[in-house]
Design a protein around this motif. Structure first.
Motif, PDB file in Angstrom:
ATOM      1  N   MET A 135       0.899  -1.222   0.047  1.00  0.00           N
ATOM      2  CA  MET A 135       0.040  -0.174  -0.228  1.00  0.00           C
ATOM      3  C   MET A 135       1.080   0.846   0.370  1.00  0.00           C
ATOM      4  SD  MET A 135      -3.262  -0.851  -0.299  1.00  0.00           S
ATOM      5  CE  MET A 135      -4.637  -0.847   0.560  1.00  0.00           C
ATOM      6  N   SER A 136       1.664   1.512   0.735  1.00  0.00           N
ATOM      7  CA  SER A 136       3.087   3.155   1.106  1.00  0.00           C
ATOM      8  C   SER A 136       3.353   2.528  -0.221  1.00  0.00           C
ATOM      9  CB  SER A 136       3.629   2.627   1.953  1.00  0.00           C
ATOM     10  OG  SER A 136       3.348   2.276   2.786  1.00  0.00           O
ATOM     11  N   ALA A 137       3.394   1.373  -1.115  1.00  0.00           N
ATOM     12  CA  ALA A 137       4.826   2.251  -2.238  1.00  0.00           C
ATOM     13  C   ALA A 137       3.499   2.105  -3.787  1.00  0.00           C
ATOM     14  CB  ALA A 137       5.221   1.241  -2.728  1.00  0.00           C
ATOM     15  N   LYS A 138       2.443   1.932  -3.017  1.00  0.00           N
ATOM     16  CA  LYS A 138       1.637   2.744  -3.725  1.00  0.00           C
ATOM     17  C   LYS A 138       1.003   3.742  -4.213  1.00  0.00           C
ATOM     18  CE  LYS A 138       0.665  -1.890  -6.506  1.00  0.00           C
ATOM     19  NZ  LYS A 138      -0.547  -2.791  -6.884  1.00  0.00           N
ATOM     20  N   GLN A 139       1.079   4.537  -2.322  1.00  0.00           N
ATOM     21  CA  GLN A 139       0.791   5.585  -1.965  1.00  0.00           C
ATOM     22  C   GLN A 139      -1.033   5.270  -1.970  1.00  0.00           C
ATOM     23  OE1 GLN A 139       1.988   8.823  -1.420  1.00  0.00           O
ATOM     24  NE2 GLN A 139       3.477   7.794  -1.753  1.00  0.00           N
ATOM     25  N   GLY A 140      -1.448   4.454  -1.304  1.00  0.00           N
ATOM     26  CA  GLY A 140      -2.911   4.157  -1.275  1.00  0.00           C
ATOM     27  C   GLY A 140      -3.019   3.601   0.221  1.00  0.00           C
ATOM     28  N   GLY A 141      -3.604   2.968   1.052  1.00  0.00           N
ATOM     29  CA  GLY A 141      -4.884   2.912   2.287  1.00  0.00           C
ATOM     30  C   GLY A 141      -5.814   2.769   1.734  1.00  0.00           C
ATOM     31  N   ILE A 142      -6.885   1.348   2.956  1.00  0.00           N
ATOM     32  CA  ILE A 142      -7.898   1.630   2.685  1.00  0.00           C
ATOM     33  C   ILE A 142      -8.649   2.112   2.793  1.00  0.00           C
ATOM     34  CG2 ILE A 142      -8.699   2.189   5.928  1.00  0.00           C
ATOM     35  CD1 ILE A 142      -9.601  -1.263   3.785  1.00  0.00           C
ATOM     36  N   THR A 143      -8.303   3.506   2.922  1.00  0.00           N
ATOM     37  CA  THR A 143      -9.682   4.981   2.487  1.00  0.00           C
ATOM     38  C   THR A 143     -10.074   4.822   1.481  1.00  0.00           C
ATOM     39  OG1 THR A 143      -8.946   5.850   4.919  1.00  0.00           O
ATOM     40  CG2 THR A 143      -9.877   7.050   2.468  1.00  0.00           C
ATOM     41  N   GLN A 144      -8.802   5.086   0.519  1.00  0.00           N
ATOM     42  CA  GLN A 144      -8.432   5.131  -1.148  1.00  0.00           C
ATOM     43  C   GLN A 144      -9.492   3.864  -1.832  1.00  0.00           C
ATOM     44  OE1 GLN A 144      -5.679   5.496   0.067  1.00  0.00           O
ATOM     45  NE2 GLN A 144      -5.668   7.776   0.439  1.00  0.00           N
ATOM     46  N   ILE A 145      -9.430   3.018  -0.852  1.00  0.00           N
ATOM     47  CA  ILE A 145     -10.340   1.322  -1.759  1.00  0.00           C
ATOM     48  C   ILE A 145     -11.805   1.632  -1.070  1.00  0.00           C
ATOM     49  CG2 ILE A 145     -10.020  -1.190  -1.515  1.00  0.00           C
ATOM     50  CD1 ILE A 145      -7.040  -0.601  -1.141  1.00  0.00           C
ATOM     51  N   TYR A 146     -11.378   1.925   0.015  1.00  0.00           N
ATOM     52  CA  TYR A 146     -13.377   2.167  -0.146  1.00  0.00           C
ATOM     53  C   TYR A 146     -13.627   3.126  -0.353  1.00  0.00           C
ATOM     54  CZ  TYR A 146     -17.083   3.185   3.417  1.00  0.00           C
ATOM     55  OH  TYR A 146     -18.391   2.816   3.981  1.00  0.00           O
ATOM     56  N   ASN A 147     -12.832   4.092  -0.760  1.00  0.00           N
ATOM     57  CA  ASN A 147     -14.336   5.227  -1.719  1.00  0.00           C
ATOM     58  C   ASN A 147     -13.904   4.946  -3.368  1.00  0.00           C
ATOM     59  OD1 ASN A 147     -14.128   7.054   0.675  1.00  0.00           O
ATOM     60  ND2 ASN A 147     -12.236   8.257   0.545  1.00  0.00           N
ATOM     61  N   LYS A 148     -12.881   3.976  -3.301  1.00  0.00           N
ATOM     62  CA  LYS A 148     -13.511   4.022  -5.118  1.00  0.00           C
ATOM     63  C   LYS A 148     -14.301   3.004  -5.199  1.00  0.00           C
ATOM     64  CE  LYS A 148     -11.510   0.645  -8.682  1.00  0.00           C
ATOM     65  NZ  LYS A 148      -9.791   0.086  -8.448  1.00  0.00           N
ATOM     66  N   PHE A 149     -14.535   1.839  -4.247  1.00  0.00           N
ATOM     67  CA  PHE A 149     -16.028   1.108  -4.880  1.00  0.00           C
ATOM     68  C   PHE A 149     -17.212   2.033  -3.893  1.00  0.00           C
ATOM     69  CE2 PHE A 149     -12.118  -2.198  -4.788  1.00  0.00           C
ATOM     70  CZ  PHE A 149     -12.931  -2.341  -5.701  1.00  0.00           C
ATOM     71  N   PHE A 150     -17.135   2.946  -2.951  1.00  0.00           N
ATOM     72  CA  PHE A 150     -18.360   3.445  -2.620  1.00  0.00           C
ATOM     73  C   PHE A 150     -18.903   3.881  -3.037  1.00  0.00           C
ATOM     74  CE2 PHE A 150     -20.327   6.820  -0.049  1.00  0.00           C
ATOM     75  CZ  PHE A 150     -21.040   6.000   1.194  1.00  0.00           C
ATOM     76  N   GLU A 151     -18.717   4.568  -3.819  1.00  0.00           N
ATOM     77  CA  GLU A 151     -19.476   5.337  -4.695  1.00  0.00           C
ATOM     78  C   GLU A 151     -19.631   4.391  -6.585  1.00  0.00           C
ATOM     79  OE1 GLU A 151     -20.360   8.407  -4.858  1.00  0.00           O
ATOM     80  OE2 GLU A 151     -19.347   8.402  -3.256  1.00  0.00           O
ATOM     81  N   GLU A 152     -19.717   3.160  -6.774  1.00  0.00           N
ATOM     82  CA  GLU A 152     -19.628   2.257  -7.074  1.00  0.00           C
ATOM     83  C   GLU A 152     -21.032   1.340  -7.177  1.00  0.00           C
ATOM     84  OE1 GLU A 152     -20.322   0.536 -10.418  1.00  0.00           O
ATOM     85  OE2 GLU A 152     -18.546   1.401 -10.669  1.00  0.00           O
ATOM     86  N   PRO A 153     -22.295   1.531  -7.666  1.00  0.00           N
ATOM     87  CA  PRO A 153     -23.673   1.412  -7.568  1.00  0.00           C
ATOM     88  C   PRO A 153     -23.534   0.047  -7.849  1.00  0.00           C
ATOM     89  CG  PRO A 153     -24.132   3.068  -9.190  1.00  0.00           C
ATOM     90  CD  PRO A 153     -22.617   2.807  -9.037  1.00  0.00           C
ATOM     91  N   THR A 154     -22.860  -0.699  -8.320  1.00  0.00           N
ATOM     92  CA  THR A 154     -22.974  -2.698  -8.634  1.00  0.00           C
ATOM     93  C   THR A 154     -21.537  -2.868  -7.743  1.00  0.00           C
ATOM     94  OG1 THR A 154     -21.157  -2.025 -10.224  1.00  0.00           O
ATOM     95  CG2 THR A 154     -22.911  -2.047 -11.385  1.00  0.00           C
ATOM     96  N   SER A 155     -21.270  -2.192  -7.239  1.00  0.00           N
ATOM     97  CA  SER A 155     -19.831  -2.799  -5.754  1.00  0.00           C
ATOM     98  C   SER A 155     -21.318  -3.489  -4.648  1.00  0.00           C
ATOM     99  CB  SER A 155     -19.541  -2.013  -5.533  1.00  0.00           C
ATOM    100  OG  SER A 155     -19.765  -1.352  -4.338  1.00  0.00           O
ATOM    101  N   GLN A 156     -20.608  -4.802  -3.616  1.00  0.00           N
ATOM    102  CA  GLN A 156     -21.182  -4.856  -2.591  1.00  0.00           C
ATOM    103  C   GLN A 156     -21.555  -3.603  -1.739  1.00  0.00           C
ATOM    104  OE1 GLN A 156     -23.235  -7.425  -2.690  1.00  0.00           O
ATOM    105  NE2 GLN A 156     -24.098  -7.597  -0.907  1.00  0.00           N
ATOM    106  N   LEU A 157     -19.856  -2.894  -1.680  1.00  0.00           N
ATOM    107  CA  LEU A 157     -20.415  -1.790  -0.559  1.00  0.00           C
ATOM    108  C   LEU A 157     -21.393  -0.695  -0.970  1.00  0.00           C
ATOM    109  CD1 LEU A 157     -18.646  -0.880   1.867  1.00  0.00           C
ATOM    110  CD2 LEU A 157     -17.193   0.666  -0.013  1.00  0.00           C
ATOM    111  N   TYR A 158     -21.348  -0.987  -1.663  1.00  0.00           N
ATOM    112  CA  TYR A 158     -22.720  -0.101  -2.659  1.00  0.00           C
ATOM    113  C   TYR A 158     -23.675  -0.224  -1.831  1.00  0.00           C
ATOM    114  CZ  TYR A 158     -25.344   3.721  -5.291  1.00  0.00           C
ATOM    115  OH  TYR A 158     -26.105   4.511  -5.600  1.00  0.00           O
TER     116      TYR A 158
END
Length: 75
Positions: free
Chosen positions: A1-24
């Motif tokens: 995650m550090s190497a990609k400058q990402g984290g759980i928040t970025q992953i969460y936000n990506k799927f939170f706004e996607e109407p077809t995702s289970q999280l949404y």
């Protein structure tokens, strides 16, 4: 995650706004159940209703009255 400058928040936000995702879908279901439990409607100003409820509960607390949470959703 550090190497990609990402984290759980970025992953969460990506799927939170996607109407077809289970999280949404789960968030949408949770939102509906919370609205039902508090007796809110889609046309309500949710922030105003929450402020009103908070002030009401604060007054009850000052008077040392018991505070009971919302009812459980029926579906």
């Amino acid at each position: 995650m550090s190497a990609k400058q990402g984290g759980i928040t970025q992953i969460y936000n990506k799927f939170f706004e996607e109407p077809t995702s289970q999280l949404y879908k789960l968030h949408a279901k949770l939102d509906r159940q919370v609205m039902q439990a508090y007796g809110f409607t889609d046309s309500d100003d949710i922030l105003a209703k929450l402020l009103e409820l908070n002030l009401e509960l604060a007054e009850k607390d000052k008077r040392r009255e018991s505070v009971v949470g919302p009812c459980a959703p029926t579906d």
